[in-house]
Motif scaffolding. Structure first.
Motif, mmCIF file in Angstrom:
data_model
loop_
_atom_site.group_PDB
_atom_site.id
_atom_site.type_symbol
_atom_site.label_atom_id
_atom_site.label_comp_id
_atom_site.label_asym_id
_atom_site.label_seq_id
_atom_site.Cartn_x
_atom_site.Cartn_y
_atom_site.Cartn_z
ATOM 1 N N UNK A 82 -31.267 -2.848 -20.914
ATOM 2 C CA UNK A 82 -31.980 -1.829 -20.153
ATOM 3 C C UNK A 82 -32.361 -2.309 -18.755
ATOM 4 N N UNK A 83 -31.769 -3.439 -18.358
ATOM 5 C CA UNK A 83 -31.929 -3.912 -16.995
ATOM 6 C C UNK A 83 -33.105 -4.826 -16.747
ATOM 7 N N UNK A 84 -33.851 -5.187 -17.782
ATOM 8 C CA UNK A 84 -34.960 -6.124 -17.602
ATOM 9 C C UNK A 84 -34.434 -7.536 -17.386
ATOM 10 N N UNK A 85 -34.925 -8.201 -16.344
ATOM 11 C CA UNK A 85 -34.471 -9.549 -16.052
ATOM 12 C C UNK A 85 -35.041 -10.565 -17.036
ATOM 13 N N UNK A 94 -35.276 -0.341 -10.233
ATOM 14 C CA UNK A 94 -35.420 -1.686 -9.677
ATOM 15 C C UNK A 94 -36.056 -1.734 -8.301
ATOM 16 N N UNK A 95 -36.217 -0.567 -7.657
ATOM 17 C CA UNK A 95 -36.868 -0.532 -6.344
ATOM 18 C C UNK A 95 -38.370 -0.318 -6.461
ATOM 19 N N UNK A 96 -38.837 -0.075 -7.678
ATOM 20 C CA UNK A 96 -40.259 0.163 -7.891
ATOM 21 C C UNK A 96 -40.955 -1.138 -8.294
ATOM 22 N N UNK A 97 -42.280 -1.103 -8.328
ATOM 23 C CA UNK A 97 -43.033 -2.235 -8.868
ATOM 24 C C UNK A 97 -42.733 -2.351 -10.360
ATOM 25 N N UNK A 98 -42.674 -3.566 -10.840
ATOM 26 C CA UNK A 98 -42.376 -3.765 -12.257
ATOM 27 C C UNK A 98 -41.955 -5.193 -12.536
ATOM 28 N N UNK A 99 -41.044 -5.329 -13.497
ATOM 29 C CA UNK A 99 -40.626 -6.656 -13.949
ATOM 30 C C UNK A 99 -39.392 -7.136 -13.195
ATOM 31 N N UNK A 100 -39.493 -8.318 -12.607
ATOM 32 C CA UNK A 100 -38.314 -8.982 -12.052
ATOM 33 C C UNK A 100 -37.655 -9.799 -13.155
#
Length: 270
Positions: free
Chosen positions: A120-123, A70-76
């Motif tokens: 899997x933690x995807x918002x 979650x600290x990397x670039x990716x999906x909020x």
């Protein structure tokens, strides 16, 4: 049948999202049970989900992938836009009755929204827009806020004797995608140059919102957890790609944002 939401009728809009999953079967079941998407097809390790026959989410199996960071670039979050306020109210009742964990509920002035996370933690955001004539603009900037959602008032939008939630209704779409980025200014510049998006709102130096055709936002980009993040690790689960629909596109192509996220572009076929 409800009308196609305004978000999907602009010159550029979000078509669908691709996720890389450590457990594609479990993830697909969650999006079916919790969000109400239907399975449309399977191709090898990929499971395509949607609503009313419209593809919205492509889940790609990669059991060897590392968990998303979650600290990397990716999906909020991926934001699923329902056609009406009554549809959102039906989903809320469905979530309560099935004890679906919700992490937030907000009135954004332009919309009403609830938030959750997949296994899997995807918002995920589930939302409905307020009528466009109720949105407030100050020049080219739209007024948005994060206020307490009136759950009781929302539930009251369900008509008496209503059949209740029957899955994501026809004309549900991915209204917007909110990204984690290392630098919102770089994200803003890229989306403006690559897609001709307009900047419609900023939250200080930490978040920016952009859109096509006067929508409140098709893309959000924040550094709340990811300030200074570099290129994405292709070996991690999470966001794989975003597909944008463009009225100007003559053929399909793919580009990468400053953090390596693949943005597919397809001709508008709405």
């Amino acid at each position: 049948m409800s009308e196609m939401p305004f978000a999907a009728t602009t010159p550029v809009s979000v078509a669908r999202v691709g996720l890389k999953a450590r457990d594609a079967e479990a993830l697909a079941k969650f999006y079916s049970d919790a969000v109400g998407l239907e399975e449309l097809s399977r191709d090898g390790g990929a499971i395509l989900l949607g609503a009313g026959g419209r593809p919205l989410l492509d889940i790609e199996a990669d059991p060897a992938a590392k968990p998303d960071d979650p600290r990397s670039a990716g999906l909020f979050h991926t934001a699923f836009l329902l056609p009406s306020r009554a549809d959102l109210a039906r989903w809320v009742r469905h979530a309560f009755e099935n004890r679906i964990p919700v992490s937030g509920a907000s009135d954004h002035l332009v919309s009403e929204a609830l938030y959750l996370n997949d296994p899997e933690g995807n918002g995920i955001e589930i939302y409905a827009d307020r009528p466009r004539d109720a949105w407030s603009w100050n020049g080219s900037s739209i007024e948005m806020a994060t206020q307490r959602l009136d759950i009781d008032g929302l539930i009251a939008a369900i008509p008496a004797g209503d059949a209740g939630w029957r899955g994501a209704p026809e004309n549900s779409v991915v209204g917007h995608v909110h990204l984690r980025v290392g630098d919102p200014v770089a994200a803003e510049d890229w989306w403006r140059e690559e897609f001709g998006f307009d900047t419609v709102a900023r939250y200080g130096a930490d978040a920016v919102f952009l859109s096509s055709g006067g929508y409140h936002h098709h893309i959000g980009a924040n550094r709340w957890q990811s300030a200074g993040a570099g290129m994405r690790d292709p070996g991690r689960a999470g966001l794989s790609w975003i597909e944008m629909r463009s009225a100007e596109a003559q053929s399909e192509k793919a580009v990468r944002d400053p953090w390596g996220t693949v943005i597919r572009v397809v001709p508008d076929k709405v």
